[in-house]
Design an enzyme around this catalytic site. Structure first.
Site, short mmCIF file in Angstrom:
data_model
loop_
_atom_site.label_atom_id
_atom_site.label_comp_id
_atom_site.label_asym_id
_atom_site.label_seq_id
_atom_site.Cartn_x
_atom_site.Cartn_y
_atom_site.Cartn_z
N MET A 49 -3.33 3.75 2.96
CA MET A 49 -4.28 4.64 3.13
C MET A 49 -5.61 3.69 3.51
O MET A 49 -6.96 3.97 3.62
CB MET A 49 -4.98 5.42 2.19
CG MET A 49 -3.53 6.57 1.85
SD MET A 49 -3.98 8.19 1.08
CE MET A 49 -4.55 7.83 -0.31
N HIS A 67 -2.13 -4.44 -1.52
CA HIS A 67 -1.59 -4.41 -0.08
C HIS A 67 -1.08 -5.30 0.57
O HIS A 67 -0.07 -5.50 0.81
CB HIS A 67 -2.50 -3.60 0.51
CG HIS A 67 -3.21 -2.11 0.18
ND1 HIS A 67 -4.24 -2.27 0.18
CD2 HIS A 67 -2.34 -0.95 0.03
CE1 HIS A 67 -4.68 -0.86 -0.29
NE2 HIS A 67 -3.38 -0.20 -0.22
N GLN A 105 -2.40 15.21 0.62
CA GLN A 105 -1.94 14.66 -0.48
C GLN A 105 -3.21 14.66 -1.73
O GLN A 105 -2.95 14.38 -2.69
CB GLN A 105 -1.50 13.39 -0.54
CG GLN A 105 -2.59 12.17 -0.24
CD GLN A 105 -1.36 10.74 -0.34
OE1 GLN A 105 -0.76 10.69 0.93
NE2 GLN A 105 -1.79 9.93 -1.11
N LYS A 118 2.43 0.11 -8.75
CA LYS A 118 1.10 0.62 -9.45
C LYS A 118 1.42 2.28 -9.35
O LYS A 118 1.08 3.11 -10.09
CB LYS A 118 -0.01 0.32 -8.61
CG LYS A 118 -1.14 1.17 -9.00
CD LYS A 118 -2.49 0.61 -8.96
CE LYS A 118 -3.76 1.50 -9.39
NZ LYS A 118 -3.67 2.62 -8.18
N ASP A 119 1.93 2.72 -8.12
CA ASP A 119 2.13 4.25 -8.05
C ASP A 119 3.59 4.41 -8.35
O ASP A 119 4.37 4.79 -7.40
CB ASP A 119 1.77 4.73 -6.55
CG ASP A 119 0.34 4.26 -6.35
OD1 ASP A 119 -0.40 5.04 -6.78
OD2 ASP A 119 0.15 3.48 -5.44
N GLN A 178 5.00 7.82 -7.13
CA GLN A 178 5.12 7.94 -5.89
C GLN A 178 6.56 7.09 -5.32
O GLN A 178 7.04 7.62 -4.47
CB GLN A 178 3.77 7.28 -5.29
CG GLN A 178 4.04 7.18 -3.84
CD GLN A 178 2.67 6.59 -3.29
OE1 GLN A 178 1.76 7.45 -3.06
NE2 GLN A 178 2.55 5.33 -2.97
N SER A 213 -7.86 0.88 -4.29
CA SER A 213 -9.14 0.94 -3.31
C SER A 213 -9.89 1.97 -3.85
O SER A 213 -11.08 1.75 -3.90
CB SER A 213 -8.47 1.88 -1.98
OG SER A 213 -7.42 1.17 -1.57
N ARG A 214 -9.62 2.60 -4.85
CA ARG A 214 -10.64 3.74 -5.87
C ARG A 214 -11.71 2.69 -6.25
O ARG A 214 -12.59 3.37 -6.90
CB ARG A 214 -9.86 4.46 -6.41
CG ARG A 214 -9.01 5.55 -5.43
CD ARG A 214 -8.57 6.69 -6.34
NE ARG A 214 -8.24 7.93 -5.63
CZ ARG A 214 -7.18 8.22 -5.11
NH1 ARG A 214 -5.96 7.56 -5.36
NH2 ARG A 214 -6.88 9.19 -4.56
O1 PAF Z 1 0.03 4.73 -1.75
C1 PAF Z 1 -0.49 5.24 -0.58
O2 PAF Z 1 -1.63 4.49 -0.25
C2 PAF Z 1 -0.19 6.60 0.00
O3 PAF Z 1 0.18 7.56 -0.93
C3 PAF Z 1 0.81 6.24 1.00
C4 PAF Z 1 2.07 6.02 0.60
C5 PAF Z 1 0.32 5.38 2.06
C6 PAF Z 1 0.92 7.83 1.53
O4 PAF Z 1 -0.20 8.35 1.98
#
Ligand code: PAF
Length: 287
Positions: A36, A43, A67, A155-156, A159, A192-193
């Site tokens: 994002m 990243h 999301q 980290k996620d 996800q 990023s947050r």
């Molecule tokens: O982890 C993220 O930045 C977002 O959740 C992703 C995987 C790009 C989906 O929008």
């Protein structure tokens, strides 16, 4: 490589353009790194994995509105396209896919991908739209870019579990690669947050990694009761004023079911609201 010789990252924003470009990559392997934006070293680490593994790499930047639930931080999600492009060029990324919202969700868009079970835990409890939105955009990106490899950060953690489950269940021909969570030198998990935190809030945010490190030490000393560990994490985080714990989960890293006892491989995952940011962090303990 000198700055003059550095290859430009091609930025495309339509589905037609990205399909045309990736079609020309079909002779080799193609990696996708969905993001994002507001790229940080977490990243960059994912992107470098793709550059190493694949002949071509596409990075996508799309702040996915589906999301975020209403009242969440969509409106203040940070962005810096020029800075991101500079970073992508400096490491030799071929292509940035940067679609706008109407391109991804044209009028009449009606589909959602729902992964059951694991989405009921951790972040899924308090962010009902999150994983439906993530699974839908990731599948859409897979269909548009058609990579053989895709890269996501631990980290996620949840996800990643959702994306791996979707990819397996729907027989999607993409290999999902995991990359470890990357921390700032002082221990803060990169996100990023973090850029939305004030200096004071950022200091308070260090309580997340501190509490995880403390749990690791406690487990090494033989304390394995989840109740006790959770209580300990809670007291470290709430000692910082203005922190709001969403959850402290001590669970199985695959099923994400809560565990009463730290036995075998265990995930400790946290979500804490500090100022405008909801931060997550995690670590694996046990074998
Ligand atoms: O982890 C993220 O930045 C977002 O959740 C992703 C995987 C790009 C989906 O929008």
């Amino acid at each position: 490589m000198t700055a003059e010789l550095k290859q430009k990252t091609v930025v495309v924003s339509t589905i037609e353009e990205i399909k045309k470009i990736t079609e020309a990559f079909r002779g080799g392997t193609l990696g996708l790194v969905p993001t994002m934006g507001y790229l940080h070293n977490g990243h960059i680490n994912l992107i470098k994995q793709s550059l190493k593994k694949c002949d071509h790499t596409v990075v996508s930047i799309f702040i996915n509105p589906r999301q975020f639930s209403s009242g969440e931080d969509l409106d203040i999600y940070p962005s810096n396209l020029a800075g991101d492009i500079e970073k992508l060029e400096s490491i030799g990324v071929d292509v940035l896919f940067y679609p706008n919202r109407d391109t991804i969700y044209p009028e009449g868009f009606k589909t959602n991908i729902q992964v059951d079970g694991i989405t009921q835990h951790l972040c899924g409890k308090s962010r009902p739209e999150l994983f439906k939105g993530v699974a839908t955009i990731v599948l859409k990106l897979f269909n548009i870019v058609r990579p053989q490899h895709a890269f996501f950060g631990e980290k996620d953690w949840q996800q990643l579990a959702v994306i791996e489950t979707m990819t397996r269940d729907l027989n999607i021909d993409v290999k999902i690669h995991r990359a470890p969570l990357i921390r700032e030198p002082d221990g803060l998990a990169m996100s990023s947050r973090n850029s939305n935190l004030s200096t004071g809030e950022r200091k308070k945010a260090l309580s997340l990694s501190r509490s995880l490190n403390d749990s690791k030490e406690k487990v090494k000393k033989g304390i394995t009761s989840s109740k006790q560990l959770r209580q300990n994490i809670k007291s470290i985080i709430t000692a910082e004023s203005g922190t709001q714990i969403d959850y402290i989960s001590i669970c199985d890293p695959i099923s994400l079911e809560e565990k009463e006892e730290v036995k075998g491989r265990t995930l400790i995952a946290l979500a804490v609201k500090i100022g405008p940011a909801r931060l997550i962090d995690n670590c694996i303990i046990g074998d």
